[in-house]
Design a protein around this motif. Sequence first.
Motif, PDB file in Angstrom:
ATOM      1  N   GLU A 131       0.825  -1.210   0.000  1.00 53.88           N
ATOM      2  CA  GLU A 131       0.000   0.000   0.000  1.00 53.88           C
ATOM      3  C   GLU A 131       0.860   1.261   0.000  1.00 53.88           C
ATOM      4  N   ALA A 132       2.058   1.170   0.628  1.00 56.12           N
ATOM      5  CA  ALA A 132       2.949   2.331   0.700  1.00 56.12           C
ATOM      6  C   ALA A 132       3.835   2.462  -0.534  1.00 56.12           C
ATOM      7  N   GLY A 133       3.699   1.539  -1.478  1.00 59.60           N
ATOM      8  CA  GLY A 133       4.494   1.602  -2.700  1.00 59.60           C
ATOM      9  C   GLY A 133       5.878   1.013  -2.576  1.00 59.60           C
ATOM     10  N   VAL A 134       6.131   0.258  -1.497  1.00 61.60           N
ATOM     11  CA  VAL A 134       7.429  -0.399  -1.316  1.00 61.60           C
ATOM     12  C   VAL A 134       7.428  -1.695  -2.122  1.00 61.60           C
ATOM     13  N   PRO A 135       8.452  -1.949  -2.938  1.00 59.05           N
ATOM     14  CA  PRO A 135       8.451  -3.159  -3.766  1.00 59.05           C
ATOM     15  C   PRO A 135       8.520  -4.433  -2.921  1.00 59.05           C
ATOM     16  N   VAL A 136       7.641  -5.392  -3.206  1.00 55.47           N
ATOM     17  CA  VAL A 136       7.638  -6.684  -2.519  1.00 55.47           C
ATOM     18  C   VAL A 136       7.719  -7.783  -3.563  1.00 55.47           C
ATOM     19  N   LEU A 137       8.164  -8.945  -3.135  1.00 63.77           N
ATOM     20  CA  LEU A 137       8.229 -10.093  -4.030  1.00 63.77           C
ATOM     21  C   LEU A 137       6.826 -10.630  -4.279  1.00 63.77           C
ATOM     22  N   PRO A 138       6.584 -11.192  -5.457  1.00 59.21           N
ATOM     23  CA  PRO A 138       5.286 -11.833  -5.697  1.00 59.21           C
ATOM     24  C   PRO A 138       5.020 -12.898  -4.640  1.00 59.21           C
ATOM     25  N   GLY A 139       3.801 -12.946  -4.133  1.00 58.20           N
ATOM     26  CA  GLY A 139       3.469 -13.898  -3.088  1.00 58.20           C
ATOM     27  C   GLY A 139       1.988 -14.144  -3.023  1.00 58.20           C
ATOM     28  N   ALA A 140       1.588 -15.000  -2.077  1.00 57.07           N
ATOM     29  CA  ALA A 140       0.172 -15.331  -1.900  1.00 57.07           C
ATOM     30  C   ALA A 140      -0.077 -15.657  -0.441  1.00 57.07           C
ATOM     31  N   ARG A 141      -1.182 -15.173   0.076  1.00 52.74           N
ATOM     32  CA  ARG A 141      -1.564 -15.422   1.461  1.00 52.74           C
ATOM     33  C   ARG A 141      -2.326 -16.739   1.549  1.00 52.74           C
ATOM     34  N   LEU A 142      -2.050 -17.537   2.581  1.00 56.22           N
ATOM     35  CA  LEU A 142      -2.753 -18.788   2.806  1.00 56.22           C
ATOM     36  C   LEU A 142      -3.715 -18.570   3.966  1.00 56.22           C
ATOM     37  N   ASP A 143      -4.982 -18.494   3.673  1.00 54.32           N
ATOM     38  CA  ASP A 143      -5.970 -18.215   4.713  1.00 54.32           C
ATOM     39  C   ASP A 143      -6.458 -19.464   5.421  1.00 54.32           C
ATOM     40  N   ASP A 144      -6.176 -20.639   4.880  1.00 57.80           N
ATOM     41  CA  ASP A 144      -6.561 -21.871   5.560  1.00 57.80           C
ATOM     42  C   ASP A 144      -5.512 -22.927   5.258  1.00 57.80           C
ATOM     43  N   ALA A 145      -5.741 -24.107   5.789  1.00 58.95           N
ATOM     44  CA  ALA A 145      -4.733 -25.167   5.685  1.00 58.95           C
ATOM     45  C   ALA A 145      -4.860 -25.982   4.409  1.00 58.95           C
ATOM     46  N   VAL A 146      -5.825 -25.668   3.580  1.00 58.29           N
ATOM     47  CA  VAL A 146      -6.092 -26.485   2.402  1.00 58.29           C
ATOM     48  C   VAL A 146      -5.271 -25.991   1.218  1.00 58.29           C
ATOM     49  N   VAL A 147      -4.564 -26.892   0.590  1.00 61.75           N
ATOM     50  CA  VAL A 147      -3.861 -26.569  -0.650  1.00 61.75           C
ATOM     51  C   VAL A 147      -4.783 -26.980  -1.798  1.00 61.75           C
ATOM     52  N   ASP A 148      -5.571 -26.021  -2.289  1.00 57.02           N
ATOM     53  CA  ASP A 148      -6.560 -26.326  -3.318  1.00 57.02           C
ATOM     54  C   ASP A 148      -6.072 -25.858  -4.686  1.00 57.02           C
ATOM     55  N   ASP A 149      -6.957 -26.003  -5.667  1.00 54.42           N
ATOM     56  CA  ASP A 149      -6.581 -25.654  -7.037  1.00 54.42           C
ATOM     57  C   ASP A 149      -6.250 -24.176  -7.172  1.00 54.42           C
ATOM     58  N   GLU A 150      -6.982 -23.314  -6.436  1.00 51.74           N
ATOM     59  CA  GLU A 150      -6.721 -21.881  -6.518  1.00 51.74           C
ATOM     60  C   GLU A 150      -5.325 -21.560  -6.015  1.00 51.74           C
ATOM     61  N   LEU A 151      -4.942 -22.189  -4.887  1.00 50.94           N
ATOM     62  CA  LEU A 151      -3.612 -21.950  -4.344  1.00 50.94           C
ATOM     63  C   LEU A 151      -2.548 -22.460  -5.317  1.00 50.94           C
ATOM     64  N   ARG A 152      -2.815 -23.583  -5.941  1.00 52.15           N
ATOM     65  CA  ARG A 152      -1.849 -24.107  -6.907  1.00 52.15           C
ATOM     66  C   ARG A 152      -1.693 -23.140  -8.085  1.00 52.15           C
ATOM     67  N   ARG A 153      -2.805 -22.518  -8.494  1.00 51.19           N
ATOM     68  CA  ARG A 153      -2.725 -21.535  -9.578  1.00 51.19           C
ATOM     69  C   ARG A 153      -1.909 -20.310  -9.126  1.00 51.19           C
ATOM     70  N   GLN A 154      -2.119 -19.893  -7.869  1.00 49.24           N
ATOM     71  CA  GLN A 154      -1.343 -18.769  -7.358  1.00 49.24           C
ATOM     72  C   GLN A 154       0.140 -19.120  -7.290  1.00 49.24           C
ATOM     73  N   ALA A 155       0.440 -20.339  -6.857  1.00 45.67           N
ATOM     74  CA  ALA A 155       1.833 -20.769  -6.776  1.00 45.67           C
ATOM     75  C   ALA A 155       2.472 -20.789  -8.157  1.00 45.67           C
ATOM     76  N   ALA A 156       1.704 -21.252  -9.144  1.00 42.17           N
ATOM     77  CA  ALA A 156       2.229 -21.284 -10.515  1.00 42.17           C
ATOM     78  C   ALA A 156       2.493 -19.876 -11.019  1.00 42.17           C
ATOM     79  N   ALA A 157       1.617 -18.930 -10.636  1.00 40.61           N
ATOM     80  CA  ALA A 157       1.810 -17.542 -11.060  1.00 40.61           C
ATOM     81  C   ALA A 157       3.043 -16.930 -10.406  1.00 40.61           C
TER      82      ALA A 157
END
Length: 661
Positions: A131-157
């Motif tokens: 939000e402050a415009g500081v560069p961060v590495l691409p990443g994804a938040r895990l809101d639960d313990a399930v590794v589902d298809d959406e998370l796999r798509r995020q990991a691939a991205a």
Amino acid sequence: MNAQTTTIRRVLVANRGEIAVRIFATCRRLGIATVAVHSTADADAPFVRAADAAVLIGGPEPSASYLRGDAVIEAARAAGADAVHPGYGFLSESADFAAAVLDAGLIWIGPAPETIEAMGSKVRAREAMEEAGVPVLPGARLDDAVVDDELRRQAAAIGYPLLVKASAGGGGRGMRRVEDPDGLSSAVASARHEAGAAFGDPTVFLERLVLRPRHVEVQILGDAHGTVSVLPERDCTIQRRHQKLVEESPAPNLDATVRAAMADAARSAAEAISYVGAGTVEFVLDPKGGAYFLEVNTRLQVEHPVTEAVCALDLVELQLRIAEGEALPPEAIDPSPVGHAIEARLVAEDPAADWMPQTGPVHRFAFPDDVRVDSGVESGSMVSPYYDSLLAKVVVHAPTREAAARRLADALRRADLAGPMTARDLLVRVLEHPRFHAVDHDTQFVQDAIGELARPLLAADERPRAAAAAALAIQAARRDAVPAGRLIPSGWRNVPALPQRCSFGGASDPVDVAYRLDRTGALAMLQVDGVDLGVELEAATAELVEFRVAGVRRRYAVRTAGDRVWVSTPRGQLELRVHSRFPDAADAAPEGSSTAPLPGTVLRVLVEVGDRVEAGQAVVVVEAMKMEHEITTATSGTVGALPVAVGDRVAEGAVLIVVDD
């Protein structure tokens, strides 16, 4: 914290070891009284004696003492302290503790609890920095313990390889590298479990893994009047297991554009969270020069002395002045570095044994006077299994990086150390390595070159002379211990033709020294493993032996403690253990046994009596010095005995398992 000014009169340091000593030194210079808190294990530690008053707060385990915020606050009340400095580690980044200190009517020497809480979560910190415009590495938040298809798509991205990282804590715990999609589920589960056990928070997230990165951080200061200062950056790339070993400032061979971008990003980060106090914004640099946010450390860093050196500032004093409500002085606002500073962390560990922590008494601990040494130990101290094994930080400031590295390596070489093994030799080899001087290194450098870096400094052709010096010093000590012995020439015997012998083993290969002194005390014969050394003996006392080698006079400082001997030269050190001529069979471990490499607590027992095991198989896990250590079997066979159980405290050398053929 507000902009109202107050006066701090007595500071309690909620910490131990070298950082407590460091903070007390500044308080003493400023005329501020000091209070130490300590565990039963630290009752006689140097930091306790360095304080004006000390309060016992619990047993040796951190959970029973240094992590007990209630006990620390009660100690502050009892000792009449009006302020608390957390140091680093333990409770230093606990928002709950900071809030409790303030609720108790005490001054908290650090950022606001809300800031600590926000930055303590790497997930929330990433979001705030984006939000402050500081560069961060691409990443994804895990809101639960399930590794589902959406998370796999995020990991691939994000792209593989990637990291699964704990949102809380640090030091490499709760972190797993994932090479491909097949390993994602197990890595997330493993990281969650470790993060939950280590930090009480199983939250993890995904982040792109930068291969062959540099680790650079920026020191920030903020006061309650809205001023933010950005100080010179520090390079912390020399690491092992995500733990820093060598730090320097300014970062060498850093493009001016990248340096300016990091400073701007650090300032934006501090302003975005209204930062008040001393802190650090950490970045990872990819091989192309891209700098990406890692985290904000809301405390004083271990490596703060290098910044102090190049800026001629006392960061602890500035922390105190900020806590009193003062504005940052002009000299502390965006200073430019002068010269170059390098710090080496001297840790009690064995790099050649997978960085195994070391414990035990410190018999001798001395450094040259022309370097800064921040230490929590001294000659006579005990390195405990309960805490981090950092012994000291050795810091050199010089006009250039080359001069600083040369002086620091020399100071480490000349240090007079006798006690637990340290990584001193490895640090010297790093500082003298061509890749370090060429700034051609990354965070994997130590791991990649460990076979080369972990070799002893003392050259192979010097070891026989060092062993001979040890034997002659032991003989001199025995002579001095007998009053009449001082009147008899050294080595005098009724049958002068027979040589005296001394055999050594331990950390080195077995070595046998044979020597004979004539009736005048002159050296008549000196052999090591049957080979004549061809040296002249100039002098031999219990602590110093001098040989003339090919016309060159060489000195060997000798320290002894029980059956252990340390021989030190400017060229390196040799540690030996005297072999008894009449060993006690009761001291030997049973055949087929595996023993504890250091004192600790049994965390897990992985086998049962009667199980079949193979050589090298992990059988017991012991926790010591904040790390888990897998104990393996030396032989294959059947488990015949398991004399330990989960929760047992074990001493160094204790038998953990016996395997029968």
